[in-house]
Structures are given as structure tokens and as C-alpha cells.
Design a protein around this motif. Structure first.
Motif, PDB file in Angstrom:
ATOM      1  N   SER A 103       0.823  -1.207   0.000  1.00 53.22           N
ATOM      2  CA  SER A 103       0.000   0.000   0.000  1.00 53.22           C
ATOM      3  C   SER A 103       0.855   1.255   0.000  1.00 53.22           C
ATOM      4  O   SER A 103       1.982   1.261   0.522  1.00 53.22           O
ATOM      5  CB  SER A 103      -0.914   0.017   1.231  1.00 53.22           C
ATOM      6  N   TYR A 104       0.300   2.325  -0.531  1.00 51.94           N
ATOM      7  CA  TYR A 104       0.990   3.612  -0.560  1.00 51.94           C
ATOM      8  C   TYR A 104       1.080   4.199   0.846  1.00 51.94           C
ATOM      9  O   TYR A 104       0.152   4.098   1.640  1.00 51.94           O
ATOM     10  CB  TYR A 104       0.234   4.583  -1.474  1.00 51.94           C
ATOM     11  N   GLY A 105       2.212   4.828   1.137  1.00 54.66           N
ATOM     12  CA  GLY A 105       2.380   5.517   2.417  1.00 54.66           C
ATOM     13  C   GLY A 105       3.782   5.356   2.961  1.00 54.66           C
ATOM     14  O   GLY A 105       4.237   4.230   3.185  1.00 54.66           O
ATOM     15  N   GLY A 106       4.475   6.469   3.158  1.00 57.83           N
ATOM     16  CA  GLY A 106       5.839   6.421   3.661  1.00 57.83           C
ATOM     17  C   GLY A 106       5.921   5.905   5.084  1.00 57.83           C
ATOM     18  O   GLY A 106       6.795   5.085   5.417  1.00 57.83           O
ATOM     19  N   SER A 107       5.009   6.368   5.971  1.00 56.61           N
ATOM     20  CA  SER A 107       5.013   5.898   7.360  1.00 56.61           C
ATOM     21  C   SER A 107       4.818   4.397   7.417  1.00 56.61           C
ATOM     22  O   SER A 107       5.512   3.683   8.153  1.00 56.61           O
ATOM     23  CB  SER A 107       3.904   6.590   8.164  1.00 56.61           C
ATOM     24  N   SER A 108       3.870   3.893   6.638  1.00 59.96           N
ATOM     25  CA  SER A 108       3.572   2.466   6.637  1.00 59.96           C
ATOM     26  C   SER A 108       4.774   1.648   6.171  1.00 59.96           C
ATOM     27  O   SER A 108       5.155   0.657   6.807  1.00 59.96           O
ATOM     28  CB  SER A 108       2.367   2.189   5.736  1.00 59.96           C
ATOM     29  N   VAL A 109       5.387   2.051   5.061  1.00 59.29           N
ATOM     30  CA  VAL A 109       6.508   1.295   4.506  1.00 59.29           C
ATOM     31  C   VAL A 109       7.703   1.287   5.454  1.00 59.29           C
ATOM     32  O   VAL A 109       8.294   0.236   5.738  1.00 59.29           O
ATOM     33  CB  VAL A 109       6.920   1.865   3.132  1.00 59.29           C
ATOM     34  N   LEU A 110       8.066   2.456   5.982  1.00 57.19           N
ATOM     35  CA  LEU A 110       9.243   2.526   6.849  1.00 57.19           C
ATOM     36  C   LEU A 110       8.996   1.813   8.173  1.00 57.19           C
ATOM     37  O   LEU A 110       9.891   1.141   8.703  1.00 57.19           O
ATOM     38  CB  LEU A 110       9.622   3.990   7.087  1.00 57.19           C
ATOM     39  N   ALA A 111       7.790   1.948   8.730  1.00 61.31           N
ATOM     40  CA  ALA A 111       7.486   1.293  10.005  1.00 61.31           C
ATOM     41  C   ALA A 111       7.490  -0.225   9.862  1.00 61.31           C
ATOM     42  O   ALA A 111       8.041  -0.937  10.713  1.00 61.31           O
ATOM     43  CB  ALA A 111       6.144   1.778  10.532  1.00 61.31           C
ATOM     44  N   ILE A 112       6.889  -0.743   8.790  1.00 56.48           N
ATOM     45  CA  ILE A 112       6.866  -2.200   8.615  1.00 56.48           C
ATOM     46  C   ILE A 112       8.254  -2.713   8.267  1.00 56.48           C
ATOM     47  O   ILE A 112       8.600  -3.864   8.578  1.00 56.48           O
ATOM     48  CB  ILE A 112       5.821  -2.600   7.542  1.00 56.48           C
TER      49      ILE A 112
END
Length: 373
Positions: free
Chosen positions: A344-353
Motif C-alpha cells: 500500500s501507498y504511504g511512507g510511514s507504513s513502509v518505513l514502520a513495517i
């Protein structure tokens, strides 16, 4: 570059021969799928550098590359470094999550984001991996140190965190944190009667949320009684899967991304279904399932309780997040604004996961008995 030898004692050499390379490969595949769908979810008519859709695609590819690097870096940490990193991460983002209640950006009635120059950040996404390691550390320490109130401390940390998330409100994230802590107490040997009590409390909490929280009530009602106007996104996502059939319409040929507001984020799985078909969606599910099962199987032979609780919590959070996103896209459960990890799109999501799975790779590395510190 010559292949790494088992006799290589460098940091890279020791990491390569101790890390779970099967899980590492599966995570790399997910990042690759995220790259493909970042392109697929961008309308073809928008391929100009100044177009907002194109800029979003470029940012997502940048975050995926950064996330891959972060994950590799985190996977090289020792157990002590994992604990200290998680402690710092948890403390910083605990306070930032609380800060959202005072000065957070409001989106659809929720205060979950902090606005910074050029981008926004969702602190609760970064709080999650730190929270999971901290609660595992506290529970494990209560076993190792007689008289240490680790379980009560872990429960207290959870209750305060859940209260903050409820106040944002973020019911999905609250549910995720709840299930992670429940799984950690279960892995620690929770008695069957307390398992029943905890399950009953979860059911009661869901009933209470349905009765007293308006947007939860609305989403459940729309799930039970959908209409073309009130459940537009869910029904449009379902039509996307129908359009794609077994093999999909082909890259760039899908139509759902033109009409679905959350096509890049919450409903990216629908884009995959329309453009690449049922078999590709099945492959995505297989990759997620293989990561979860691989981690759980490795934990069966793990002698260190902290590693079992921490890695178990991390993989439960990862698997549940993926399940909620895909199930809501298929209208199997009420829609919930939860991202599909790495896709899914989203910088917070990608970096956190990426941090979360980097911790998992670090925790599940092969170690000698003396390395458990």
C-alpha cells in the motif's frame, strides 16, 4: 564479487550465514510487488513528472528503496541492540502519538498524523514495533527475575497505549495492539481460563464499539447492508476483482484506479486483482502466509523466551495487518483503513513495517547460546 564463505568473520559474513534467507527473499518479493503496484495504481494518463499521481508513485518507490535498506540494517542488530533500539523507538513515538491528540492533523474526524514540512507522519505506525519488543521484554524479564512485576508493567503499557489510540480514534490499530499483547501472553503460557476471559473481553469490546462509537457502527451497518452510494468503495473494489478474472486485464489496463479514492492505499489489493488476476492475488497471499508460517515454525525450536515473545508478536501484527487489508478489500469484513505491508501507498507504513520486519530478521537469526543477551 566472490561468494561469501562460512569462514568469513566480517559483519556481513556473519549476518549472511545466520539470517533467515528464505524470509529475507519473501520480503524482497513483497517489496518488488509493491514497486509493480506503485506503477500499476498510477493512471497512465498521469505519467508526467509534474503530475501529483506521478510524484506519489516516485515517492512510494523511494520509500520502498529506503525501507529495504532500513530492514537490512535492522536485521544486523544483536539482541541487546534490538532491545535498546526498540526502547528508544517506543519512548519517542509514544510521546508523538500522544502529541497527535493535541496538535494532530484531522482527517475524517481522526487525529492520527503529525504534519511536517513536505509530508505527514503517523506515529502509531512506528510505535508498534517498539511497543511489541518492549512488552515482550517485560514479560520475559518477569520469568527471569523473580519478583519483577513485568507482566503487570506490560499490561499497564498496553492499557495506556490502547487508551491513546482509542482517543485518536484508531480502532483498527487498537485491535492490532490488543491481539499482539494477547498472543504474547498466550505464548508465555496463559492459563486456559484467562484465554477465555480475554476472548470474552475482546467480544464485549467489539459490541461496545459497535453500540457507542458512531463510525464503527456505520461501517458495520454498511458491511451488513451495502448500497451503491453508501458502500461505494467496497462495491467498486469487488467489481475490480470481477473485472480481472483469473488472469487480469493486463498492466495499466485496470479502471478501478480511476474511480476508487483509496486505490493506492487501502484498496491496492483490488488494483492487483483487476490488472493481474486471481492467480497473482493468490501468489500475494501465499507470500504473506509463507512469511508468517516460516517465522512460527522457526520459533518452535527457539530456546529464548524473549525471542519467542518478541518475534511472535511481530509476526502476529504483520499477518493480522495483511489479513485485515485483504479481507476488507474482498468485503469479507467491514472496511478498515489499514495498509497492506510493503504494497500500500504511504511512507510511514513502509518505513514502520520495514523496521518491524528488520527486528524479526534480527531476532530469528541463528545464534550460539552465549549470544542470548
Amino acid at each position: 564479487m566472490p561468494p561469501l564463505s562460512r569462514a568469513d568473520t566480517s559483519v556481513i559474513g556473519r549476518w549472511w550465514w545466520s539470517v533467515d534467507r528464505v524470509t529475507l527473499l519473501a520480503l524482497a518479493v513483497l517489496i518488488g510487488i509493491g514497486y509493480v503496484l506503485a506503477l500499476a495504481a498510477t493512471p497512465g494518463i498521469s505519467m508526467r513528472l509534474t503530475d501529483p499521481h506521478t510524484m506519489a508513485m516516485v515517492r512510494q518507490i523511494f520509500f520502498l528503496a529506503m525501507g529495504g535498506g532500513v530492514m537490512l540494517g535492522m536485521s544486523m542488530l544483536s539482541l541487546r541492540q534490538v532491545k535498546l533500539s526498540a526502547l528508544g523507538l517506543g519512548i519517542v513515538f509514544f510521546f508523538l502519538t500522544g502529541f497527535t491528540l493535541v496538535h494532530g492533523v484531522e482527517v475524517d474526524g481522526a487525529h492520527r498524523w503529525i504534519s511536517l514540512p513536505g509530508f505527514t507522519i503517523q506515529p502509531s505506525e512506528f510505535l508498534r514495533p517498539g511497543f511489541i519488543i518492549i512488552t515482550a521484554w517485560l514479560i520475559a524479564e518477569s520469568r527471569r527475575t523473580p519478583g519483577f512485576p513485568g507482566k503487570r508493567a506490560a499490561l499497564g503499557v498496553f492499557l495506556i497505549t490502547a487508551l491513546m489510540l482509542k482517543m485518536q480514534p484508531d480502532i483498527g490499530m487498537t485491535f492490532l495492539f490488543t491481539m499482539v499483547v494477547f498472543s504474547q501472553f498466550y505464548l508465555d503460557g496463559m492459563e486456559v481460563k484467562w484465554v477465555g476471559v480475554a476472548a470474552a473481553l475482546v467480544v464485549l469490546a467489539f459490541i461496545g464499539a459497535f453500540m457507542f462509537i458512531s463510525h464503527v457502527h456505520t461501517r458495520v451497518e454498511l458491511f451488513l447492508h451495502p448500497t451503491k452510494t453508501s458502500a461505494y468503495q467496497a462495491l467498486t473494489a469487488l467489481s475490480a476483482f470481477g473485472n480481472g478474472g483469473m488472469f487480469g486485464l493486463g498492466p495499466g489496463e485496470g479502471q478501478v484506479k480511476h474511480y476508487l479514492p483509496d486505490a493506492r492505499a487501502d484498496f491496492v489489493f483490488a488494483v492487483a486483482g483487476e490488472e493481474f488476476g486471481l492467480f497473482f492475488c493468490g501468489f500475494i497471499i501465499f507470500v504473506f502466509a509463507s512469511i508468517v508460517m516460516r517465522a512460527l515454525v522457526r520459533l518452535l525450536a527457539e530456546p529464548n523466551l524473549f525471542v519467542v515473545l518478541a518475534a511472535g508478536g511481530l509476526i502476529v501484527g504483520f499477518g493480522l495487518q495483511a489479513f485485515v487489508n485483504m479481507a476488507s478489500s474482498l468485503s469479507l469484513i467491514p472496511t478498515k483503513g489499514m495498509t497492506l505491508p510493503f504494497i500500500s501507498y504511504g511512507g510511514s507504513s513502509v518505513l514502520a513495517i520495514s523496521i518491524q520486519m528488520g527486528f524479526l530478521l534480527a531476532l530469528t537469526r541463528k545464534r550460539h547460546q552465549g549470544d542470548y543477551t
